[in-house]
Design a protein around this motif. Structure first.
Motif, short mmCIF file in Angstrom:
data_model
loop_
_atom_site.label_atom_id
_atom_site.label_comp_id
_atom_site.label_asym_id
_atom_site.label_seq_id
_atom_site.Cartn_x
_atom_site.Cartn_y
_atom_site.Cartn_z
N ILE A 1 0.88 -1.20 0.00
CA ILE A 1 0.00 0.00 0.00
C ILE A 1 0.90 1.23 0.00
O ILE A 1 1.85 1.31 0.78
CB ILE A 1 -0.90 0.03 1.26
N THR A 2 0.59 2.20 -0.87
CA THR A 2 1.32 3.47 -0.88
C THR A 2 0.32 4.62 -0.92
O THR A 2 -0.65 4.57 -1.69
CB THR A 2 2.27 3.55 -2.10
N VAL A 3 0.54 5.61 -0.09
CA VAL A 3 -0.34 6.78 -0.04
C VAL A 3 0.15 7.79 -1.09
O VAL A 3 1.36 8.03 -1.21
CB VAL A 3 -0.35 7.40 1.38
N THR A 4 -0.79 8.35 -1.84
CA THR A 4 -0.44 9.19 -2.99
C THR A 4 -1.14 10.55 -2.94
O THR A 4 -2.07 10.75 -2.16
CB THR A 4 -0.87 8.49 -4.30
N ALA A 5 -0.70 11.43 -3.83
CA ALA A 5 -1.35 12.74 -3.97
C ALA A 5 -2.58 12.58 -4.86
O ALA A 5 -2.59 12.97 -6.03
CB ALA A 5 -0.38 13.75 -4.55
N LEU B 1 -6.71 11.11 8.56
CA LEU B 1 -7.49 10.11 7.82
C LEU B 1 -7.36 8.73 8.45
O LEU B 1 -8.32 7.94 8.44
CB LEU B 1 -7.04 10.08 6.35
N ALA B 2 -6.20 8.43 9.02
CA ALA B 2 -6.00 7.12 9.67
C ALA B 2 -7.02 6.95 10.78
O ALA B 2 -7.68 5.91 10.91
CB ALA B 2 -4.58 7.02 10.21
N ASP B 3 -7.16 7.99 11.58
CA ASP B 3 -8.09 7.98 12.69
C ASP B 3 -9.53 7.85 12.17
O ASP B 3 -10.33 7.02 12.62
CB ASP B 3 -7.90 9.31 13.45
N TYR B 4 -9.85 8.68 11.19
CA TYR B 4 -11.21 8.78 10.66
C TYR B 4 -11.67 7.48 9.99
O TYR B 4 -12.81 7.06 10.10
CB TYR B 4 -11.24 9.93 9.66
N LYS C 1 -6.25 16.47 -2.17
CA LYS C 1 -5.47 15.64 -3.09
C LYS C 1 -4.74 14.51 -2.36
O LYS C 1 -3.51 14.41 -2.36
CB LYS C 1 -4.46 16.51 -3.86
N LEU C 2 -5.51 13.63 -1.74
CA LEU C 2 -4.93 12.44 -1.11
C LEU C 2 -5.65 11.19 -1.58
O LEU C 2 -6.87 11.19 -1.71
CB LEU C 2 -5.04 12.54 0.42
N GLY C 3 -4.89 10.17 -1.82
CA GLY C 3 -5.45 8.89 -2.24
C GLY C 3 -4.44 7.80 -1.95
O GLY C 3 -3.49 8.01 -1.19
N TYR C 4 -4.64 6.64 -2.55
CA TYR C 4 -3.67 5.57 -2.33
C TYR C 4 -3.73 4.56 -3.46
O TYR C 4 -4.63 4.59 -4.31
CB TYR C 4 -3.88 4.88 -0.98
N CYS C 5 -2.74 3.70 -3.42
CA CYS C 5 -2.60 2.68 -4.44
C CYS C 5 -2.25 1.36 -3.74
O CYS C 5 -1.46 1.38 -2.79
CB CYS C 5 -1.46 3.14 -5.35
N CYS C 6 -2.84 0.26 -4.18
CA CYS C 6 -2.52 -1.06 -3.62
C CYS C 6 -2.16 -1.99 -4.75
O CYS C 6 -2.74 -1.90 -5.84
CB CYS C 6 -3.73 -1.69 -2.94
N ILE D 1 -4.85 -1.20 -7.63
CA ILE D 1 -6.10 -0.48 -7.33
C ILE D 1 -5.73 0.96 -7.00
O ILE D 1 -4.77 1.19 -6.25
CB ILE D 1 -6.82 -1.12 -6.12
N THR D 2 -6.47 1.92 -7.55
CA THR D 2 -6.26 3.31 -7.16
C THR D 2 -7.52 3.83 -6.47
O THR D 2 -8.64 3.46 -6.85
CB THR D 2 -5.92 4.21 -8.36
N ALA D 3 -7.31 4.67 -5.45
CA ALA D 3 -8.44 5.18 -4.66
C ALA D 3 -8.19 6.63 -4.29
O ALA D 3 -7.04 7.09 -4.31
CB ALA D 3 -8.61 4.33 -3.41
N SER D 4 -9.27 7.31 -3.93
CA SER D 4 -9.19 8.76 -3.68
C SER D 4 -9.92 9.13 -2.39
O SER D 4 -11.13 8.93 -2.28
CB SER D 4 -9.84 9.49 -4.85
N PHE D 5 -9.19 9.67 -1.42
CA PHE D 5 -9.87 10.16 -0.21
C PHE D 5 -10.69 11.40 -0.53
O PHE D 5 -11.66 11.70 0.15
CB PHE D 5 -8.85 10.48 0.89
N GLY D 6 -10.28 12.14 -1.55
CA GLY D 6 -11.02 13.34 -1.94
C GLY D 6 -12.44 13.00 -2.31
O GLY D 6 -13.40 13.66 -1.91
#
Ligand code: PMP
Ligand code: GLN
Length: 380
Positions: free
Chosen positions: A89-93, A272-275, A239-244, A225-230
């Motif tokens: 897992i990597t956290v991305t912009a 976001l970790a908490d949320y 502009k935060l998301g992640y990739c697995c 997989i790409t995902a977007s917290f936005g």
């Protein structure tokens, strides 16, 4: 100065163009996809708390471990699927950076990448600038169904990647389990990588289930997989998301990521970790957005626009062929300038910019905005 553009056919993204036009003409902006309501105050307070607690320097390159742990837990909860927080897992912009990084880490000169059109607009330029070739499969309104036999025919020895996006922006359709099984079947025994853009995973309607690529073992081992917290938590501006991906693919991803951005916003990651640890924060989203879709569609049901209800995402496609023969670029512009409502003309996402007389409207808006928008659309 003389120079040769690496992307000679690329102009400014339609999202900037239509939002600027909406602002200029003070139109209701249902074009670019972003909410016009506030993100949860609890989440905003958590960011502030993280800043005050000293999380103001570089985050670790792959992302804060507490956030990667929370993402990993979410995959276990939702899909019973495991991604190792240390190596997968990597956290991305945002998802945009994740998508660009995947493509630039994997695609070489002349590699072929299959995409389904109408397609979100960041895929093709990323393929092209890395020397790859986009192979388009045009899906047809109103159902946008995939003919998997036709996809199979497009696979060659040069096919390196297939990009899928369910729930799909801009069509608002979803892949069924049968679609995913077909994809698995036609790529079985190949090294074709699947880039599964799942930014709308939590916005699926009418009790349907999101078919994440991680649910299909034959695909998971070859997929990103790409995902977007936005998109998920109503704060596209962060502009935060992640990739697995499986470790071997994630290693390649991080080789590029570390020199592309190194790491991304640290305090927001802590928040976001908490949320994310409270499941209700994402489990409540389908109902929340379905109420908005239903409100919007109910209000415009007697208008001259035709539609099939969106199955997922926060976009609704409206067909206007009963109103005018204008092309969609012209009509979208006229609606913005004269009627004061902005949308996205779908032709920009199609093969050869084919115009099927459909516009995309974003319903991630307050109920008041949706009511005002419907009032305008009913008069068109
Ligand atoms: N993919 C799709 C299908 C999108 O609609 C978007 C816009 N949210 C993105 C990727 C990019 O996401 P982000 O804003 O997190 O970069
Ligand atoms: N994903 C958003 C949309 O589809 C736009 C994001 C952007 O402006 N790049 O409207």
């Amino acid at each position: 100065m003389q120079h040769q553009s690496k992307l000679p056919n690329i102009g400014t993204t339609i999202f900037s163009v239509m939002s600027a036009l909406a602002n200029k003409h003070q139109a209701i902006n249902l074009s670019q996809g972003f909410p016009n309501f506030k993100s949860d105050q609890k989440l905003i307070d958590l960011v502030s708390k993280a800043m005050n607690s000293g999380y103001n320097q570089y985050a670790p390159m792959p992302g804060s471990l507490v956030l990667r742990n929370a993402i990993s837990k979410k995959f276990e909860n939702l899909y019973n699927s495991s991604y190792h927080p240390e190596s997968e897992i990597t956290v991305t912009a945002g998802a945009t950076q994740a998508i660009y990084t995947i493509i630039s880490a994997l695609i070489r000169q002349d590699d072929e990448v299959i995409i389904f059109r109408p397609a979100y607009d960041c895929y093709e330029p990323a393929i092209e600038i890395n020397g790859g070739k986009t192979i388009s499969i045009q899906l047809k309104a109103p159902n946008y169904n995939v003919d998997w036999e036709a996809v199979k025919q497009k696979i060659t020895s040069k096919t390196k990647m297939i990009i899928i996006n369910s729930p799909q922006n801009p069509s608002g359709t979803i892949f069924s389990e049968a679609d995913m099984l077909e994809l698995q079947k036609i790529t079985e025994g190949t090294d074709i990588i699947v880039l599964s853009d799942e930014v709308y995973e939590h916005i699926v309607f009418d009790g349907e289930k999101h078919q994440s690529v991680c649910l299909f073992h034959g695909l998971k081992s070859r997929s990103f997989i790409t995902a977007s917290f936005g998109k998920t938590f109503h704060n596209t501006g962060w502009k935060l998301g992640y990739c697995c991906a499986p470790k071997v693919l994630m290693e390649e991803f991080r080789k590029v990521h570390q020199f592309n951005v190194f790491s991304v916003n640290h305090p927001a990651q802590i928040a976001l970790a908490d949320y994310l640890n409270e499941e209700e924060h994402y489990n409540s989203l389908p109902d929340f957005f379905q109420q908005k879709r239903d409100l919007f569609l109910n209000l415009i049901k007697d208008s001259r626009f035709n539609f099939k209800p969106s199955q997922g995402t926060y976009f609704q496609v409206l067909n206007y062929e009963d109103i005018t023969t204008e092309n969609d670029l012209k009509f979208a512009e006229r609606l913005t300038v004269e009627n004061k409502i902005a949308s996205i003309p779908m032709s920009v996402f199609n093969d050869n910019n084919q115009d099927y007389k459909v516009l995309r409207f974003c319903f991630a808006k307050t109920d008041d905005t949706l009511k005002q928008a419907a009032e305008i659309l009913n008069k068109v």
